[in-house]
Scaffold this motif. Structure first.
Motif, PDB file in Angstrom:
ATOM      1  N   UNK A   1       0.820  -1.197   0.000  1.00  0.00           N
ATOM      2  CA  UNK A   1       0.000   0.000   0.000  1.00  0.00           C
ATOM      3  C   UNK A   1       0.864   1.261   0.000  1.00  0.00           C
ATOM      4  N   UNK A   2       1.926   1.276   0.807  1.00  0.00           N
ATOM      5  CA  UNK A   2       2.815   2.443   0.849  1.00  0.00           C
ATOM      6  C   UNK A   2       3.492   2.646  -0.509  1.00  0.00           C
ATOM      7  N   UNK A   3       3.873   1.548  -1.149  1.00  0.00           N
ATOM      8  CA  UNK A   3       4.512   1.645  -2.462  1.00  0.00           C
ATOM      9  C   UNK A   3       3.546   2.249  -3.477  1.00  0.00           C
ATOM     10  N   UNK A   4       2.294   1.795  -3.462  1.00  0.00           N
ATOM     11  CA  UNK A   4       1.295   2.331  -4.395  1.00  0.00           C
ATOM     12  C   UNK A   4       1.070   3.819  -4.153  1.00  0.00           C
ATOM     13  N   UNK A   5       1.084   4.228  -2.886  1.00  0.00           N
ATOM     14  CA  UNK A   5       0.921   5.645  -2.557  1.00  0.00           C
ATOM     15  C   UNK A   5       2.104   6.446  -3.076  1.00  0.00           C
ATOM     16  N   UNK A   6       3.309   5.924  -2.879  1.00  0.00           N
ATOM     17  CA  UNK A   6       4.502   6.594  -3.390  1.00  0.00           C
ATOM     18  C   UNK A   6       4.422   6.722  -4.908  1.00  0.00           C
ATOM     19  N   UNK A   7       4.080   5.642  -5.576  1.00  0.00           N
ATOM     20  CA  UNK A   7       3.971   5.668  -7.035  1.00  0.00           C
ATOM     21  C   UNK A   7       2.926   6.689  -7.494  1.00  0.00           C
ATOM     22  N   UNK A  48       5.407  13.092   2.611  1.00  0.00           N
ATOM     23  CA  UNK A  48       5.365  12.072   3.660  1.00  0.00           C
ATOM     24  C   UNK A  48       6.208  12.588   4.823  1.00  0.00           C
ATOM     25  N   UNK A  49       5.572  13.140   5.846  1.00  0.00           N
ATOM     26  CA  UNK A  49       6.272  13.887   6.887  1.00  0.00           C
ATOM     27  C   UNK A  49       6.860  13.040   8.013  1.00  0.00           C
ATOM     28  N   UNK A  50       6.443  11.821   8.175  1.00  0.00           N
ATOM     29  CA  UNK A  50       6.882  10.993   9.300  1.00  0.00           C
ATOM     30  C   UNK A  50       8.209  10.297   8.971  1.00  0.00           C
ATOM     31  N   UNK A  51       9.314  10.856   9.486  1.00  0.00           N
ATOM     32  CA  UNK A  51      10.642  10.302   9.190  1.00  0.00           C
ATOM     33  C   UNK A  51      10.779   8.854   9.641  1.00  0.00           C
ATOM     34  N   UNK A  52      10.217   8.500  10.781  1.00  0.00           N
ATOM     35  CA  UNK A  52      10.319   7.122  11.286  1.00  0.00           C
ATOM     36  C   UNK A  52       9.645   6.148  10.316  1.00  0.00           C
ATOM     37  N   UNK A  53       8.467   6.507   9.816  1.00  0.00           N
ATOM     38  CA  UNK A  53       7.771   5.652   8.837  1.00  0.00           C
ATOM     39  C   UNK A  53       8.542   5.592   7.526  1.00  0.00           C
ATOM     40  N   UNK A  54       9.140   6.720   7.133  1.00  0.00           N
ATOM     41  CA  UNK A  54       9.917   6.746   5.893  1.00  0.00           C
ATOM     42  C   UNK A  54      11.147   5.843   6.003  1.00  0.00           C
ATOM     43  N   UNK A  55      11.814   5.847   7.165  1.00  0.00           N
ATOM     44  CA  UNK A  55      12.962   4.953   7.371  1.00  0.00           C
ATOM     45  C   UNK A  55      12.524   3.486   7.339  1.00  0.00           C
ATOM     46  N   UNK A  56      11.412   3.196   7.994  1.00  0.00           N
ATOM     47  CA  UNK A  56      10.884   1.822   8.007  1.00  0.00           C
ATOM     48  C   UNK A  56      10.521   1.381   6.589  1.00  0.00           C
ATOM     49  N   UNK A  57       9.913   2.272   5.829  1.00  0.00           N
ATOM     50  CA  UNK A  57       9.542   2.004   4.439  1.00  0.00           C
ATOM     51  C   UNK A  57      10.803   1.713   3.615  1.00  0.00           C
ATOM     52  N   UNK A  58      11.845   2.543   3.775  1.00  0.00           N
ATOM     53  CA  UNK A  58      13.103   2.337   3.063  1.00  0.00           C
ATOM     54  C   UNK A  58      13.651   0.944   3.346  1.00  0.00           C
ATOM     55  N   UNK A  76      10.817  -1.036  -9.137  1.00  0.00           N
ATOM     56  CA  UNK A  76       9.717  -1.280 -10.061  1.00  0.00           C
ATOM     57  C   UNK A  76       9.816  -2.659 -10.698  1.00  0.00           C
ATOM     58  N   UNK A  77      11.006  -3.217 -10.839  1.00  0.00           N
ATOM     59  CA  UNK A  77      11.131  -4.579 -11.351  1.00  0.00           C
ATOM     60  C   UNK A  77      10.590  -5.562 -10.325  1.00  0.00           C
ATOM     61  N   UNK A  78      10.874  -5.335  -9.039  1.00  0.00           N
ATOM     62  CA  UNK A  78      10.415  -6.260  -8.000  1.00  0.00           C
ATOM     63  C   UNK A  78       8.899  -6.234  -7.846  1.00  0.00           C
ATOM     64  N   UNK A  79       8.261  -5.175  -8.325  1.00  0.00           N
ATOM     65  CA  UNK A  79       6.799  -5.090  -8.259  1.00  0.00           C
ATOM     66  C   UNK A  79       6.177  -5.250  -9.638  1.00  0.00           C
ATOM     67  N   UNK A  80       7.004  -5.617 -10.632  1.00  0.00           N
ATOM     68  CA  UNK A  80       6.546  -5.749 -12.024  1.00  0.00           C
ATOM     69  C   UNK A  80       5.942  -4.459 -12.541  1.00  0.00           C
TER      70      UNK A  80
END
Length: 122
Positions: A1-7, A48-58, A76-80
């Motif tokens: 879900x986070x990846x789709x939001x980023x995209x 995306x203002x939450x640095x802790x969530x951004x680090x976890x996402x990374x 993007x290859x890993x998610x096709x």
């Protein structure tokens, strides 16, 4: 879900995921390898203002244990999802033979359908 939001954010802000990734994550250094600090700062610039969530996402996006960076191609290859549909459609060459081949069944060619002008003249 986070990846789709980023995209979605990259597409919304730059018109394409690849263009957005380049603008927000690779520039101004022009480096395709994005480390955690750059990723967190770039996510913040995207909204995306939450640095802790951004680090976890990374860390969740890293391709392998021990890796210190991510790249557009890996993500993007890993998610096709290398390129959006629009990016892919504009990069493909035109078909060599735009007419479909007739369907052949059991050695017989499929009967050709009459066009509207042929039907009108019958």
């Amino acid at each position: 879900e986070a990846f789709d939001t980023l995209e979605s954010m990259l597409i919304e802000k730059q018109g394409g995921a690849k263009e957005g990734w380049r603008r927000y994550f690779e520039l101004p250094e022009n480096k395709p390898c994005v480390d955690e600090a750059k990723f967190v700062a770039s996510c913040k610039r995207l909204g995306f203002q939450d640095d802790a969530k951004n680090r976890k996402f990374f860390r969740a996006l890293l391709a392998a244990p021990g890796r210190k960076y991510i790249t557009y191609e890996e993500l993007w290859r890993s998610t096709n999802k290398i390129g959006t549909t629009a990016e892919i459609a504009t990069s493909l060459p035109p078909p060599l033979n735009p007419r479909p081949k007739p369907l052949v069944r059991k050695g017989k060619e499929r009967p050709r359908q009459s066009s509207a002008s042929e039907i009108a003249t019958k």
